[in-house]
Design a protein around this motif. Structure first.
Motif, PDB file in Angstrom:
ATOM      1  N   ILE A 155      11.729  13.075   1.618  1.00  0.00           N
ATOM      2  CA  ILE A 155      10.944  14.204   1.170  1.00  0.00           C
ATOM      3  C   ILE A 155      11.427  15.553   1.372  1.00  0.00           C
ATOM      4  N   PHE A 156      11.470  16.281   0.432  1.00  0.00           N
ATOM      5  CA  PHE A 156      12.052  17.724   0.626  1.00  0.00           C
ATOM      6  C   PHE A 156      11.079  18.840   0.624  1.00  0.00           C
ATOM      7  N   ALA A 157      11.313  19.606   1.569  1.00  0.00           N
ATOM      8  CA  ALA A 157      10.344  21.012   1.516  1.00  0.00           C
ATOM      9  C   ALA A 157      10.923  22.127   2.061  1.00  0.00           C
ATOM     10  N   LYS A 158      10.558  23.334   1.654  1.00  0.00           N
ATOM     11  CA  LYS A 158      11.094  24.548   2.350  1.00  0.00           C
ATOM     12  C   LYS A 158      12.717  24.342   2.294  1.00  0.00           C
ATOM     13  N   GLY A 159      13.293  23.881   1.371  1.00  0.00           N
ATOM     14  CA  GLY A 159      14.574  23.660   1.226  1.00  0.00           C
ATOM     15  C   GLY A 159      15.645  22.797   1.976  1.00  0.00           C
ATOM     16  N   GLN A 160      14.616  21.720   2.451  1.00  0.00           N
ATOM     17  CA  GLN A 160      15.374  21.014   3.623  1.00  0.00           C
ATOM     18  C   GLN A 160      14.734  19.399   3.586  1.00  0.00           C
ATOM     19  N   SER A 161      15.529  18.639   4.210  1.00  0.00           N
ATOM     20  CA  SER A 161      14.649  17.463   4.336  1.00  0.00           C
ATOM     21  C   SER A 161      13.896  17.379   5.373  1.00  0.00           C
ATOM     22  N   ILE A 162      12.990  16.927   5.158  1.00  0.00           N
ATOM     23  CA  ILE A 162      11.652  16.767   6.203  1.00  0.00           C
ATOM     24  C   ILE A 162      11.167  15.461   6.693  1.00  0.00           C
ATOM     25  N   GLY A 163      11.850  14.412   6.121  1.00  0.00           N
ATOM     26  CA  GLY A 163      11.413  13.007   6.559  1.00  0.00           C
ATOM     27  C   GLY A 163      11.600  12.061   5.385  1.00  0.00           C
ATOM     28  N   LYS A 164      10.925  10.813   5.557  1.00  0.00           N
ATOM     29  CA  LYS A 164      11.061   9.834   4.628  1.00  0.00           C
ATOM     30  C   LYS A 164       9.649   9.151   4.496  1.00  0.00           C
ATOM     31  N   LEU A 165       9.434   8.421   3.174  1.00  0.00           N
ATOM     32  CA  LEU A 165       8.233   7.329   3.264  1.00  0.00           C
ATOM     33  C   LEU A 165       8.777   6.335   2.520  1.00  0.00           C
ATOM     34  N   GLY A 166       8.044   5.176   2.629  1.00  0.00           N
ATOM     35  CA  GLY A 166       8.358   3.971   1.918  1.00  0.00           C
ATOM     36  C   GLY A 166       7.913   2.632   2.572  1.00  0.00           C
ATOM     37  N   GLY A 191       0.735  -1.395  -0.017  1.00  0.00           N
ATOM     38  CA  GLY A 191       0.038  -0.004  -0.040  1.00  0.00           C
ATOM     39  C   GLY A 191       0.785   1.346  -0.016  1.00  0.00           C
ATOM     40  N   PHE A 192       1.855   1.302  -0.673  1.00  0.00           N
ATOM     41  CA  PHE A 192       2.931   2.375  -0.689  1.00  0.00           C
ATOM     42  C   PHE A 192       2.226   3.372  -1.426  1.00  0.00           C
ATOM     43  N   GLU A 193       0.949   3.408  -2.343  1.00  0.00           N
ATOM     44  CA  GLU A 193       0.550   4.379  -2.966  1.00  0.00           C
ATOM     45  C   GLU A 193      -0.442   5.177  -1.772  1.00  0.00           C
ATOM     46  N   ILE A 194      -0.878   4.476  -0.874  1.00  0.00           N
ATOM     47  CA  ILE A 194      -2.055   5.020   0.065  1.00  0.00           C
ATOM     48  C   ILE A 194      -1.142   6.273   0.990  1.00  0.00           C
ATOM     49  N   ILE A 195       0.032   5.438   1.246  1.00  0.00           N
ATOM     50  CA  ILE A 195       0.818   6.637   2.119  1.00  0.00           C
ATOM     51  C   ILE A 195       1.303   7.602   1.383  1.00  0.00           C
ATOM     52  N   HIS A 196       1.694   7.564   0.102  1.00  0.00           N
ATOM     53  CA  HIS A 196       2.138   8.501  -0.812  1.00  0.00           C
ATOM     54  C   HIS A 196       0.879   9.335  -0.981  1.00  0.00           C
ATOM     55  N   GLY A 197      -0.347   8.941  -1.068  1.00  0.00           N
ATOM     56  CA  GLY A 197      -1.421   9.745  -1.207  1.00  0.00           C
ATOM     57  C   GLY A 197      -1.812  10.604  -0.025  1.00  0.00           C
ATOM     58  N   LEU A 198      -1.564  10.054   1.164  1.00  0.00           N
ATOM     59  CA  LEU A 198      -1.736  10.526   2.351  1.00  0.00           C
ATOM     60  C   LEU A 198      -0.630  11.962   2.655  1.00  0.00           C
ATOM     61  N   LEU A 199       0.582  11.667   1.892  1.00  0.00           N
ATOM     62  CA  LEU A 199       1.641  12.801   1.839  1.00  0.00           C
ATOM     63  C   LEU A 199       1.036  13.843   1.070  1.00  0.00           C
ATOM     64  N   ASP A 200       0.580  13.650  -0.092  1.00  0.00           N
ATOM     65  CA  ASP A 200       0.238  14.572  -0.956  1.00  0.00           C
ATOM     66  C   ASP A 200      -1.096  15.330  -0.136  1.00  0.00           C
ATOM     67  N   ARG A 201      -1.957  14.592   0.351  1.00  0.00           N
ATOM     68  CA  ARG A 201      -3.132  15.214   0.936  1.00  0.00           C
ATOM     69  C   ARG A 201      -2.676  16.394   2.211  1.00  0.00           C
ATOM     70  N   VAL A 202      -1.620  15.789   2.887  1.00  0.00           N
ATOM     71  CA  VAL A 202      -0.927  16.449   4.089  1.00  0.00           C
ATOM     72  C   VAL A 202      -0.461  17.682   3.423  1.00  0.00           C
ATOM     73  N   MET A 203       0.279  17.815   2.518  1.00  0.00           N
ATOM     74  CA  MET A 203       0.751  18.886   1.832  1.00  0.00           C
ATOM     75  C   MET A 203      -0.228  19.803   1.115  1.00  0.00           C
ATOM     76  N   GLN A 204      -1.200  19.239   0.610  1.00  0.00           N
ATOM     77  CA  GLN A 204      -2.336  20.250   0.091  1.00  0.00           C
ATOM     78  C   GLN A 204      -2.761  20.970   1.353  1.00  0.00           C
ATOM     79  N   LEU A 205      -3.102  20.106   2.460  1.00  0.00           N
ATOM     80  CA  LEU A 205      -3.659  20.973   3.517  1.00  0.00           C
ATOM     81  C   LEU A 205      -2.740  22.225   4.069  1.00  0.00           C
ATOM     82  N   LEU A 206      -1.357  21.718   3.822  1.00  0.00           N
ATOM     83  CA  LEU A 206      -0.400  22.775   4.310  1.00  0.00           C
ATOM     84  C   LEU A 206      -0.041  24.016   3.338  1.00  0.00           C
TER      85      LEU A 206
END
Length: 569
Positions: free
Chosen positions: A531-542, A488-503
């Motif tokens: 995962i990179f955002a705001k010019g820095q590494s903020i975490g991992k998914l996988g 279910g990698f796509e589900i976790i990836h989808g959650l990341l996209d949703r969180v970024m959308q909210l932010l």
């Protein structure tokens, strides 16, 4: 019972529960074991740790009687015997290495009953646990004075040279044998370490060489007190002279009421190795002055000086107004070692006035409260991640070293984890540096639940940081896991996209977020992204590595995401 509960509350105590031995045993061990236990009603009262004078029935009743204005506070006096008639305790210089201090006193013509005797022993035990820090600072010995003859000597000898019959034993042992004897004793084994590794053990002898005690372990059997004892010799030895004086004062003030001349104590003389002598107990009364306006201002009341003095007198602090009502003079009795500063006096005035009688007022300072931005963001994220079908978990902030290192395929030194100095259990050795183990343990505990399991947590992790004032720093992490028959990698990836959308972070490189392939020790090779955002590494998914999954006692594939949400505040 309700009246007594009220009285305790007014006096600043708490009536914990009304019970009996039978109830206690049946609660802890079941009805069967409780058969034959006593049904006598017991009152469990919580006493503040600074009020040593309330640790026995005598002191508690005396305090409550004074509080209710039924009796006046007794005046404790020490009687100094005629020259050469008093008891003497001589300290030799050998004690310096083990327990350098000793104080002593005598209770003359005391009348014990079974209850008084039990209370006397019980008070010593409570003091040992409390102010004496499990006998490390002070150890109390009480002896039947009629079985021994002074002067007494407090010295230190090699364990093989000390030989006596310990309390309630049938034969003599040397000090080394006593140590072995009590190594399995549930009560005394906790004190052995205090002198065990010292070359000399402290010991007190009378003039005929009879051993009174080997502090802080055990008294001799020869001098043990019974209900019929008339004269009690009390010695307190220790490493802290101030505490030893307080302990002696408390014991003699509490039980001198049973002497032929109530509230009188016979003094004893202590001779120091340098030849100086000192008379104990000190039973020192001292006077302090406090301004009435200070008391009124600190508590938030407006009482007259004379009524404040009356309130303090009810708390065993005899007070009267001096100097045209500008000052209150307070006499602090030897039972109140806890009065160190004016604020202690103010506190007692507040207790006597009654906390419930103090009017509630709105503070004079005008401030508008605001939610911490990080917490506000956390709350908003929680709601929306839950709306995305994930269940929130709350796990312990402490975990074992294995959880954050070995099980995730990392070395403990690489995690920068904060260690607990003396962990009670193996489960709580370090502060967590990642939220993932907590969620995986939660899944392991809920394997019976229907699949898929979708969990998330937003909480703090702690890592060492030498640049902060406390040497560590907290980061607010968001972690989610998906556990099912397929990764279910796509589900976790989808959650990341949703969180970024909210932010409101767009999926691009300039001012948004991107993910790049990487390797992580906890993740399956080729199935991990940073995962990179705001010019820095903020975490991992996988997708998690099968080794990680089996180490957490799971059997299905699992994908995870963990990011730091601090940069988005």
């Amino acid at each position: 019972d309700e009246e007594f509960n009220e009285l305790c509350f007014e006096f600043g105590l708490e009536l914990d529960e009304i019970t009996s031995e039978r109830d206690i045993i049946s609660k802890e061990k079941g009805e069967e074991k409780a058969k034959g236990a006593s049904d006598t009603v017991l009152y469990k009262i919580d006493v503040p740790a600074n009020r040593y004078d309330l640790l026995c029935l005598e002191g508690l009743v005396r305090g409550l009687q004074v509080f209710k204005e039924r009796i006046n506070l007794p005046r404790y006096e020490k009687i100094i015997p005629a020259q050469g008639e008093g008891q003497k305790l001589i300290i030799t210089e050998k004690t310096v290495q083990v327990r350098p201090h000793a104080v002593a006193a005598v209770l003359r013509n005391i009348t014990f009953t079974k209850e008084r005797y039990d209370s006397f022993i019980d008070l010593q035990e409570k003091l040992h646990q409390n102010i004496c820090r499990r006998r490390a600072l002070v150890a109390i010995g009480t002896h039947d004075l009629d079985t021994i003859s002074g002067p007494f000597t407090f010295t230190a000898k090699a364990p093989s040279e000390i030989k006596f019959k310990p309390l309630n034993q049938s034969q003599e042992y040397t000090a080394s044998q006593i140590m072995d004897l009590y190594r399995t004793d549930s009560h005394l084994r906790h004190y052995l370490h205090l002198i065990e590794n010292k070359p000399l053990y402290p010991v007190i002898y009378d003039s005929n060489g009879v051993v009174l005690s080997m502090p802080p372990i055990i008294n001799g059997d020869h001098t043990k007190i019974t209900v019929n004892t008339r004269n009690v010799f009390i010695e307190c030895t220790g490493t802290d002279i101030t505490k030893a004086k307080i302990v002696l004062d408390i014991i003699v003030t509490m039980f001198s009421e049973y002497c032929e001349k109530p509230f009188s104590v016979e003094a004893a003389e202590v001779v120091y190795p340098n030849g100086k002598t000192h008379i104990y107990p000190e039973l020192a009364y001292r006077k302090e002055k406090v301004k009435p306006e200070l008391i009124n201002k600190k508590i938030g009341i407006s009482e007259t000086p004379s009524s404040l003095a009356k309130l303090l007198t009810r708390m065993c602090l005899k007070s009267h107004v001096v100097g045209n009502g500008n000052n209150i003079e307070i006499e602090i009795p030897p039972t109140r070692a806890d009065i160190i500063h004016a604020c202690d006096i103010v506190e007692d005035a507040a207790i006597a006035y009654g906390y419930n009688n103090i009017q509630m007022t709105i503070p004079k300072t005008y401030t508008i409260a605001n939610q911490l931005p990080l917490n506000k963001l956390t709350e908003l994220l929680r709601l929306d991640v839950a709306a995305a079908g994930f269940t929130e978990a709350l796990t312990f902030a402490l975990c074992s070293q294995e959880d954050i290192a070995d099980k995730l395929g990392m070395d403990i030194s690489a995690t920068k984890a904060v260690r607990i100095a003396n962990p009670k259990t193996a489960e709580f050795q370090v502060a967590r540096t990642t939220l993932l183990p907590g969620l995986l343990k939660t899944i392991a505990a809920n394997r019976k639940m229907p699949l898929p399991l979708k969990l998330f947590e937003i909480s703090d992790v702690v890592v060492k940081d030498p640049h902060t004032d406390v040497g560590a720093r907290n980061y607010r992490h968001f972690c989610a896991v998906y556990y099912n028959k397929s990764p279910g990698f796509e589900i976790i990836h989808g959650l990341l996209d949703r969180v970024m959308q909210l932010l409101e972070v767009p999926p691009n490189e300039e001012n948004g977020y991107t993910i790049k392939a990487t390797e992580g020790s906890a993740f399956f090779p080729g199935r991990c992204a940073e995962i990179f955002a705001k010019g820095q590494s903020i975490g991992k998914l996988g997708v998690l590595h099968p080794d990680v999954i089996t180490k957490f006692e799971l059997t299905m594939p699992c994908s995870a995401l963990e990011i730091n949400i601090g940069p988005f505040v």
